[in-house]
Design an enzyme around this catalytic site. Sequence first.
Site, PDB file in Angstrom:
ATOM      1  N   GLU A  29       0.838  -1.191   0.000  1.00 39.50           N
ATOM      2  CA  GLU A  29       0.000   0.000   0.000  1.00 39.50           C
ATOM      3  C   GLU A  29       0.881   1.251   0.000  1.00 39.50           C
ATOM      4  OE1 GLU A  29      -3.608  -0.120   2.180  1.00 39.50           O
ATOM      5  OE2 GLU A  29      -3.362   1.925   2.961  1.00 39.50           O
TER       6      GLU A  29
ATOM      7  N   THR B 192      -3.785   4.945  -1.571  1.00 37.99           N
ATOM      8  CA  THR B 192      -4.766   5.531  -0.656  1.00 37.99           C
ATOM      9  C   THR B 192      -5.271   6.864  -1.179  1.00 37.99           C
ATOM     10  OG1 THR B 192      -3.212   6.768   0.693  1.00 37.99           O
ATOM     11  CG2 THR B 192      -3.562   4.449   1.276  1.00 37.99           C
TER      12      THR B 192
END
Lengths: 612, 612
Positions: free
Chosen positions: B21, B52
């Site tokens: 991520e 994100t």
Amino acid sequence: MKVAQKIEQARKEKRTWWSFEYFPPRTAQGLQNLVDRIERMRLLGPDFINITWHSGGRTSELTTEMIRFCQETISLETCMHLTCTNMRPEKVDIALTAAKEHGCRNVLALRGDPPAGKEVWEAIEGGFVHGIDLVEHIQKHYGDYFDIAVPGFPEHILLPPEQFQTELKHLKTKIDLGCSLIFTQMFFDVNLFIRWVKAVREAGITVPIVPGVMPIQNWNGFQKATRIANTVIPQHFLDVLEPVKNNDEQVRKLGIKLVADMCRTILNSNLDIHGIHIYTMNLERGTRMLLEELNLVPRIESVKPLPWRQCLTPGRRNETIRPIFWANRTKSYIARTENWDEYPNGRFGDARSPAYGEIDGYGVSLKQTKEEALKIWGSPTEFGTFKAVFRDFCLGKVPSLPWSEQGPSSEMKVIAEKLAQINDLGFLTINSQPAVNGVSSDDKVFGWGPSNGFVYQKAYLEFFVSSELLAVLLPHIEQDVNITYYVINKAGDLRTNTHSEGPNAVTWGVFPGKEIVQPTIVEAISFMAWKDEAYELGQQWANFYDQGSAAGEFVKSFFDTSFLVNVVHNDLRQPDAIFEPFVKAAADYAAQKRVPNGYVNGDAVISNGHAH
Amino acid sequence: MKVAQKIEQARKEKRTWWSFEYFPPRTAQGLQNLVDRIERMRLLGPDFINITWHSGGRTSELTTEMIRFCQETISLETCMHLTCTNMRPEKVDIALTAAKEHGCRNVLALRGDPPAGKEVWEAIEGGFVHGIDLVEHIQKHYGDYFDIAVPGFPEHILLPPEQFQTELKHLKTKIDLGCSLIFTQMFFDVNLFIRWVKAVREAGITVPIVPGVMPIQNWNGFQKATRIANTVIPQHFLDVLEPVKNNDEQVRKLGIKLVADMCRTILNSNLDIHGIHIYTMNLERGTRMLLEELNLVPRIESVKPLPWRQCLTPGRRNETIRPIFWANRTKSYIARTENWDEYPNGRFGDARSPAYGEIDGYGVSLKQTKEEALKIWGSPTEFGTFKAVFRDFCLGKVPSLPWSEQGPSSEMKVIAEKLAQINDLGFLTINSQPAVNGVSSDDKVFGWGPSNGFVYQKAYLEFFVSSELLAVLLPHIEQDVNITYYVINKAGDLRTNTHSEGPNAVTWGVFPGKEIVQPTIVEAISFMAWKDEAYELGQQWANFYDQGSAAGEFVKSFFDTSFLVNVVHNDLRQPDAIFEPFVKAAADYAAQKRVPNGYVNGDAVISNGHAH
């Protein structure tokens, strides 16, 4: 390509060239025979061919049809004759439009002979009067699409000087209008021809002059042809031929020598003439003999851009990919795909969607008569003699199969023994190619495309097989990760181990400065279309036999129940690997069939002492 | 591809997988650094990555930009986070439309953290209230295009039972709506996670649960991350880490061991969890160490359909051909062709017409700082030291060239010595590939495409050369019929010995059941577009030196006056033949330059006693 360009190119290459002239036959059957002959005579190496136009235009549709066939299927450059006689401009335009559509770029503009029954030529109302009118019409309506040739009459040299000058003036006018070539009428007096050429040149005409010559084939034909055209026959011709006039063979032999002498005189002269146009009278033998007499050997096709012949018609000229299935049935492939909007180019995927024409619409049928068929394929009533037909075809002992009008190709000969073995094992092959791992593009058997390239092939086999034998074959095929296959039955149920939708390239070439060219593929949709044709040809074989006869029943029943299979071995570095599963399968099958008393399938075998 | 599918596939293959991520950085420069890092970290083998969405959507354009870049240039499957916080439906749709356009098929639907400065989350007017609202919006407007993942909060297990059941109900509702995956928030207490998973399963939720773990990289980061997320830290973590908290190296080392223990516990449990999602915090080292600690070795890419990475964006997904020139500058190629309507597929010809974008518009520029450039390339003021830079790059002693950000590729290493020699002779190579004559498609260095295939390459060299040396080279090149070349100068004057307009395939593959795939080509139009870029990069090298400096003048003048040449040897069976003309040309050149006193071009040579 324009004929004048070809002639110029031959001149630059300092090579003698020749062309053939054909006339449209009177019947459809005659047409079929003639185009077959034209295709055979293609191997004699003409640079192009002329198709005449029947006086009065009665057979104009046949001329158009021949142009189409030669451009499209035989891939021979054509020159279409066109006469004024009895022709309205509308009719001329129909012929020219069709010629253009078929990629023909050459027209010989003639006034034509008087229509049958009339001694003197006269224009019909609204029609063309002079050849010049026709030339102007073509140029006005078709720009420079067509190269226009005009006729030359060497015997005009015999006319009174004033009249000859008028004829020369007419000729000069047409050349000045842009006509690019002169085909002469048939002649036998070479001196007369030479005098005429000199006169033409003196008149300031510089375009190429093509001498038209006729191989003398027999006394009557020679007499008739010269009578119709009012041709001067030199005394030494008569001196030689008349004494043997009742012996066709002698007339032909001696006559052709005389014509050949004449040709040699012309070609060796300082007239700058390097080609001859042969009036074939639609006959093969005389033409062949004349070329042999002249020592004119067909060039090995120096330009063979693809392994199969490309069409010369505009719509198909860029076609670069075909399925392998029709490799021995080009005509049928061309006919069945003639309504496609575009042809596969570069990748088959581009044009995979078009439907193949129905086979019925294109008369897929065997060319053999019943007598011929029975003679070459016999009347098999059991599998042993039946499979022998296929085996013997591979060995060159049977001249054709329903799926292959010609005998084994030179590349098939490379694997003929292996193929014969496979057929003996019960796999009845109808198409094949050996693996080729990068041989020179100039290779005599496998080469194609530009020089300094390399060509490749994956091994390919296509065959009919019984369901029992197929059942033992498939496990062996599936064990080799390098094999892809398609199996289909008459009903169209398809089985395959390929996961990709796309085609499998089985022939390709690698050339300097080029993309990879991949002209032959195996692919599902076309295989399904081919399946109908393949089974239909089998059915037609069966139809040769009387209804209810043992051979008829046997052959019909075989094709009704057998499977059509194609197999590609994808590792071209193992040329023999494609045959292995067949040998193994046949062994399994024999073991299965073996019964305790040592008989297999009715044939005595040496029992190994164990019942399986 | 949808992430849930990838996870299912890994499960079937019984292999452990991992994903990374990243969060969008704050600046454009940060973005550049991050995407470079993501590209490097691709080699660590993540199955996909999450990007994100900054709370409040401040950086939403950056999220979109990162999605695009990862899908298109890095060819990494992405999952886009999307939060309700401060988001109007219009803004959500802008992000989703862009994601779809770039081929991203995965969304993690979040409510999000409270915007900065607020303690408690509240909906903005007209915005979404719950995560469920966002899920329903996505499904209503995008059907099943997106797979929707939802967050899971293991620490909810610590909530009062009633409140926990409410949370579970919310989660179940979203899964029942069709959400297919649960990513958990970061946690460090594995027992708590296990208890939560069991509760989730008991609630009838069966979709995969992906544990989110963070490698502990230093004490402050660890403290901060856990404080923000309010994460429970097990006492044994503190016991190990607190004593070394002032030693970053130790914190990382021990912290990563602790996290790895936790991962092992999960992966070895009976929870049917086979992958981990790593919160990289945009850092490389901790992620790498965690994977090493877990012994998770990146798979060798089992699916490498082409020798270069295909884009995952829909418009380019079918692109199968690229010019070789940008082989070491993929980003630039993608940027300069991004406005093409269609991409070459099957044959380059299909899309040859589109114009390449101007290089200025895409900021073709060197990534090095002046200091770095001077360090790696020095300050050459004469040809000897200049050519040594190119030679040493081939030998792996210089890490990059302006035309190649990475060092020599594994296939370049095969011919590194030969290349070094060519450079020493004065031909400054900037791109190359060795000849490959049908090696296995699984070959570690050259292989690509499906198994059981064979791949091929023509030898290729691209180089800058002075006009004097070029003059002696060309006759040698032209003597080899197998060589095709293009020569161009800065002004764009092109010289070639290829007669065909089309491209030259220099890399291709032959596969079972497939057409020939030819993914790399040499072709004139793209070479002319590349020329501008190649010279511009040379100019930028020169620009690193002070104006008027000797090095600046020398480098600038070399590129201003030298020629860019590409050479293909079309006979792949002679792998070394491409080098021969260079050796011969250099000998000729030396002979030309040799003056009676035995000096060549300023270098002392042994005179052979004869003046030439």
